[in-house]
Motif scaffolding. Structure first.
Motif, PDB file in Angstrom:
ATOM      1  N   ALA A 168     -50.060  53.785  -4.950  1.00  0.00           N
ATOM      2  CA  ALA A 168     -48.940  53.794  -5.893  1.00  0.00           C
ATOM      3  C   ALA A 168     -47.690  54.327  -5.207  1.00  0.00           C
ATOM      4  CB  ALA A 168     -49.284  54.653  -7.105  1.00  0.00           C
ATOM      5  N   ILE A 169     -46.591  53.581  -5.325  1.00  0.00           N
ATOM      6  CA  ILE A 169     -45.314  54.031  -4.777  1.00  0.00           C
ATOM      7  C   ILE A 169     -44.469  54.528  -5.945  1.00  0.00           C
ATOM      8  CG2 ILE A 169     -43.412  53.436  -3.221  1.00  0.00           C
ATOM      9  CD1 ILE A 169     -46.053  52.613  -2.087  1.00  0.00           C
ATOM     10  N   PRO A 170     -44.126  55.807  -5.950  1.00  0.00           N
ATOM     11  CA  PRO A 170     -43.383  56.342  -7.096  1.00  0.00           C
ATOM     12  C   PRO A 170     -41.950  55.797  -7.132  1.00  0.00           C
ATOM     13  CG  PRO A 170     -43.650  58.016  -5.400  1.00  0.00           C
ATOM     14  CD  PRO A 170     -44.411  56.823  -4.938  1.00  0.00           C
ATOM     15  N   PRO A 171     -41.387  55.686  -8.341  1.00  0.00           N
ATOM     16  CA  PRO A 171     -39.998  55.239  -8.448  1.00  0.00           C
ATOM     17  C   PRO A 171     -39.060  56.244  -7.773  1.00  0.00           C
ATOM     18  CG  PRO A 171     -40.818  55.946 -10.594  1.00  0.00           C
ATOM     19  CD  PRO A 171     -41.977  55.970  -9.651  1.00  0.00           C
ATOM     20  N   LEU A 172     -37.901  55.774  -7.366  1.00  0.00           N
ATOM     21  CA  LEU A 172     -36.964  56.621  -6.625  1.00  0.00           C
ATOM     22  C   LEU A 172     -36.487  57.808  -7.463  1.00  0.00           C
ATOM     23  CD1 LEU A 172     -35.505  56.941  -3.946  1.00  0.00           C
ATOM     24  CD2 LEU A 172     -33.722  55.403  -4.784  1.00  0.00           C
ATOM     25  N   ARG A 173     -36.366  57.629  -8.786  1.00  0.00           N
ATOM     26  CA  ARG A 173     -35.864  58.736  -9.610  1.00  0.00           C
ATOM     27  C   ARG A 173     -36.843  59.907  -9.636  1.00  0.00           C
ATOM     28  NH1 ARG A 173     -37.360  54.723 -12.504  1.00  0.00           N
ATOM     29  NH2 ARG A 173     -39.181  54.912 -13.844  1.00  0.00           N
ATOM     30  N   GLU A 174     -38.090  59.667  -9.264  1.00  0.00           N
ATOM     31  CA  GLU A 174     -39.057  60.763  -9.215  1.00  0.00           C
ATOM     32  C   GLU A 174     -39.115  61.419  -7.840  1.00  0.00           C
ATOM     33  OE1 GLU A 174     -42.897  59.647 -10.734  1.00  0.00           O
ATOM     34  OE2 GLU A 174     -42.005  58.862 -12.575  1.00  0.00           O
ATOM     35  N   ARG A 175     -38.322  60.913  -6.904  1.00  0.00           N
ATOM     36  CA  ARG A 175     -38.269  61.540  -5.576  1.00  0.00           C
ATOM     37  C   ARG A 175     -36.831  61.574  -5.053  1.00  0.00           C
ATOM     38  NH1 ARG A 175     -39.205  56.671  -1.973  1.00  0.00           N
ATOM     39  NH2 ARG A 175     -39.859  55.032  -3.383  1.00  0.00           N
ATOM     40  N   PRO A 176     -35.944  62.235  -5.837  1.00  0.00           N
ATOM     41  CA  PRO A 176     -34.530  62.266  -5.437  1.00  0.00           C
ATOM     42  C   PRO A 176     -34.347  62.915  -4.065  1.00  0.00           C
ATOM     43  CG  PRO A 176     -34.946  63.822  -7.224  1.00  0.00           C
ATOM     44  CD  PRO A 176     -36.183  63.004  -7.069  1.00  0.00           C
ATOM     45  N   GLU A 177     -35.356  63.683  -3.625  1.00  0.00           N
ATOM     46  CA  GLU A 177     -35.226  64.324  -2.308  1.00  0.00           C
ATOM     47  C   GLU A 177     -35.241  63.301  -1.176  1.00  0.00           C
ATOM     48  OE1 GLU A 177     -37.540  64.586  -4.626  1.00  0.00           O
ATOM     49  OE2 GLU A 177     -39.473  65.255  -3.855  1.00  0.00           O
ATOM     50  N   ASP A 178     -35.638  62.047  -1.458  1.00  0.00           N
ATOM     51  CA  ASP A 178     -35.606  61.007  -0.412  1.00  0.00           C
ATOM     52  C   ASP A 178     -34.225  60.365  -0.272  1.00  0.00           C
ATOM     53  OD1 ASP A 178     -38.236  61.316   0.241  1.00  0.00           O
ATOM     54  OD2 ASP A 178     -38.973  59.629  -0.953  1.00  0.00           O
ATOM     55  N   ILE A 179     -33.360  60.625  -1.257  1.00  0.00           N
ATOM     56  CA  ILE A 179     -32.108  59.858  -1.310  1.00  0.00           C
ATOM     57  C   ILE A 179     -31.195  60.108  -0.121  1.00  0.00           C
ATOM     58  CG2 ILE A 179     -29.941  59.650  -2.630  1.00  0.00           C
ATOM     59  CD1 ILE A 179     -31.713  59.327  -5.104  1.00  0.00           C
ATOM     60  N   GLU A 180     -31.056  61.371   0.261  1.00  0.00           N
ATOM     61  CA  GLU A 180     -30.124  61.668   1.356  1.00  0.00           C
ATOM     62  C   GLU A 180     -30.492  60.900   2.625  1.00  0.00           C
ATOM     63  OE1 GLU A 180     -29.263  65.768   1.912  1.00  0.00           O
ATOM     64  OE2 GLU A 180     -28.062  65.381   3.716  1.00  0.00           O
ATOM     65  N   ALA A 181     -31.755  60.956   2.997  1.00  0.00           N
ATOM     66  CA  ALA A 181     -32.177  60.275   4.232  1.00  0.00           C
ATOM     67  C   ALA A 181     -31.998  58.762   4.099  1.00  0.00           C
ATOM     68  CB  ALA A 181     -33.634  60.607   4.539  1.00  0.00           C
ATOM     69  N   LEU A 182     -32.283  58.230   2.915  1.00  0.00           N
ATOM     70  CA  LEU A 182     -32.109  56.792   2.711  1.00  0.00           C
ATOM     71  C   LEU A 182     -30.636  56.403   2.831  1.00  0.00           C
ATOM     72  CD1 LEU A 182     -34.613  56.230  -0.241  1.00  0.00           C
ATOM     73  CD2 LEU A 182     -34.701  55.046   1.962  1.00  0.00           C
ATOM     74  N   VAL A 183     -29.761  57.227   2.248  1.00  0.00           N
ATOM     75  CA  VAL A 183     -28.323  56.936   2.305  1.00  0.00           C
ATOM     76  C   VAL A 183     -27.869  56.907   3.760  1.00  0.00           C
ATOM     77  CG1 VAL A 183     -26.023  57.828   1.755  1.00  0.00           C
ATOM     78  CG2 VAL A 183     -27.806  57.810  -0.005  1.00  0.00           C
ATOM     79  N   HIS A 184     -28.258  57.919   4.528  1.00  0.00           N
ATOM     80  CA  HIS A 184     -27.856  57.939   5.945  1.00  0.00           C
ATOM     81  C   HIS A 184     -28.384  56.703   6.675  1.00  0.00           C
ATOM     82  CE1 HIS A 184     -25.736  61.705   6.295  1.00  0.00           C
ATOM     83  NE2 HIS A 184     -26.618  62.255   5.472  1.00  0.00           N
ATOM     84  N   HIS A 185     -29.626  56.378   6.390  1.00  0.00           N
ATOM     85  CA  HIS A 185     -30.236  55.220   7.046  1.00  0.00           C
ATOM     86  C   HIS A 185     -29.457  53.937   6.735  1.00  0.00           C
ATOM     87  CE1 HIS A 185     -33.298  52.365   8.314  1.00  0.00           C
ATOM     88  NE2 HIS A 185     -33.374  51.878   7.089  1.00  0.00           N
ATOM     89  N   PHE A 186     -29.154  53.720   5.442  1.00  0.00           N
ATOM     90  CA  PHE A 186     -28.469  52.477   5.068  1.00  0.00           C
ATOM     91  C   PHE A 186     -27.013  52.481   5.543  1.00  0.00           C
ATOM     92  CE2 PHE A 186     -31.798  52.231   1.542  1.00  0.00           C
ATOM     93  CZ  PHE A 186     -32.560  51.312   2.236  1.00  0.00           C
ATOM     94  N   VAL A 187     -26.348  53.650   5.487  1.00  0.00           N
ATOM     95  CA  VAL A 187     -24.963  53.710   5.977  1.00  0.00           C
ATOM     96  C   VAL A 187     -24.952  53.333   7.457  1.00  0.00           C
ATOM     97  CG1 VAL A 187     -23.033  55.238   6.548  1.00  0.00           C
ATOM     98  CG2 VAL A 187     -24.071  55.353   4.277  1.00  0.00           C
ATOM     99  N   ASP A 188     -25.844  53.926   8.250  1.00  0.00           N
ATOM    100  CA  ASP A 188     -25.892  53.607   9.687  1.00  0.00           C
ATOM    101  C   ASP A 188     -26.113  52.116   9.896  1.00  0.00           C
ATOM    102  OD1 ASP A 188     -25.537  56.200  10.285  1.00  0.00           O
ATOM    103  OD2 ASP A 188     -27.616  56.627  10.859  1.00  0.00           O
TER     104      ASP A 188
END
Ligand code: ADP
Ligand code: MG
Length: 359
Positions: free
Chosen positions: A193-213
């Protein structure tokens, strides 16, 4: 076996090099994502069927590819089939192939996806959309590892590892007889099971950096400043479209940003997650939903005898830190952009503390 042939719906991918594989990293360090990745590591080397569960955009396909890449079949084909994207009348022929003349319009022989995936992995995306009448045939090939092309008399043996994915509540569909129980049990050997993003907001920062790069590199931009308020706003957004939605927002942001500073576009709030997935619900998800409901009832008033804190039996300060941790923020009300329950649009940048001030 026949050489692979191309088809209108073909989403085949040939074996990929190591360099291409690292080009698709799975970003995030939340506990729940790490649990899912541990499962990937455990199951990848086996030949077990895997069922990847999660809302749309959570990264199910990424996980399916990771399983394939880390398996002994990694250098063999990874064949994808989206069961929702193909008309049900064509699904059978897509899966199993047909002989020339098997039905009107079958002017040439066609090799099905199972045959194309021989030696490799077949990714059955949106498996909940497989029509009931086709389900016994799918079960048979999963169990017996053999099939006949439509209109064919020869039985072909195939060696295929199946990874299936769905955003549906398959068990619920079994209950309402829209999905066969025998096929469900056969697919559900190893669920991840992959949890929805709203249940793991702690992943957002790294994802943002990854996509911005990623997008800045592609568009030849130099963006090296992501303001804290921007990250805070992104952490609070409910992301009904999950990582895919975040990725799209960041792409738009990179296009809009003319300088070194990331500028967010307005982002729309779609009506709730599209998922029908009721299972498994995390404790955090239940907690979040309950608190959100109480806040709505209390009109986002936190303190006072009728405020949300009192209703929840919490100290005001405790509720404040809970809201922060759960990434819950008050939507802009009538004084700002009007929040239509069905679809609304407001600038994320307006979601900072002052607008979300509660209590
Ligand atoms: N953890 C992650 N790290 C990096 N990219 C991700 C992650 N999860 C999802 N994505 C990206 O988000 C998009 C949607 O992912 P996908 O696997 O297609 O989702 P799903 O199949 O669940 O709808 C893809 O572009 C994918 O690369
Ligand atoms: Mg998908």
């Amino acid at each position: 076996m026949q050489p692979a042939q191309s088809s209108d719906h073909s989403e085949d991918s040939s074996p990929r090099s190591a360099a291409e594989r690292v080009a698709r990293p799975i970003i995030g360090n939340s506990w729940s994502l790490r649990q899912a990745l541990k499962q990937v590591e455990i199951v990848a080397p086996t030949d077990a069927t895997v069922l990847v569960l999660g809302e749309t955009g959570t990264g199910k396909e990424l996980i399916a590819r990771a399983i394939h890449d880390a398996s002994p079949r990694g250098q063999r084909p990874f064949i994808k089939m989206n069961c929702a994207a193909i008309p049900s009348s064509l699904l059978e022929s897509e899966l199993f192939g047909h002989e020339r003349g098997a039905f009107t319009g079958a002017v040439a022989q066609r090799i099905g996806r199972f045959e194309l995936a021989n030696g490799g992995t077949l990714f059955l995306d949106e498996v909940g959309e497989i029509p009931l009448e086709l389900q016994p045939k799918l079960l048979r090939v999963l169990q017996e590892r053999e099939l006949e092309r439509i209109g064919g008399t020869r039985t072909l043996r195939v060696d295929v590892r199946v990874v299936a994915a769905t955003n549906r509540d398959l068990r619920g569909m079994v209950g309402t007889q829209r999905f066969r129980d025998d096929l469900y049990y056969r697919l559900n050997v190893f669920p991840i099971a992959i949890p929805p993003l709203r249940e793991r907001p702690e992943d957002i920062e790294a994802l943002v950096h990854h996509f911005v790069d990623q997008f800045a590199r592609r568009m030849n931009r130099d963006i090296d400043l992501i303001p804290d308020e921007t990250l805070d706003a992104l952490r609070r957004h409910p992301w009904p479209g999950n990582v895919r939605e975040l990725e799209n927002v960041i792409q738009r942001a990179v296009i809009l940003s003319t300088g070194a500073r990331l500028t967010l576009p307005p982002i729309s709030i779609e009506p709730g997650p599209q998922s029908h997935l009721k299972e498994p619900e995390t404790l955090k998800g239940v907690e979040r939903a309950h608190i959100a409901r109480v806040l709505e009832e209390a009109n986002w008033v936190i303190g006072g005898p009728r405020g949300a804190a009192a209703r929840l039996g919490l100290k005001r300060t405790t509720l404040h830190s809970l809201l922060k941790r759960l990434g819950l923020a008050r939507p802009p009300d009538a004084s700002g952009a009007e929040l239509d329950a069905r679809r609304s649009c407001y600038p994320l940048e307006h979601m900072h503390d002052e607008n979300c001030a509660v209590g």
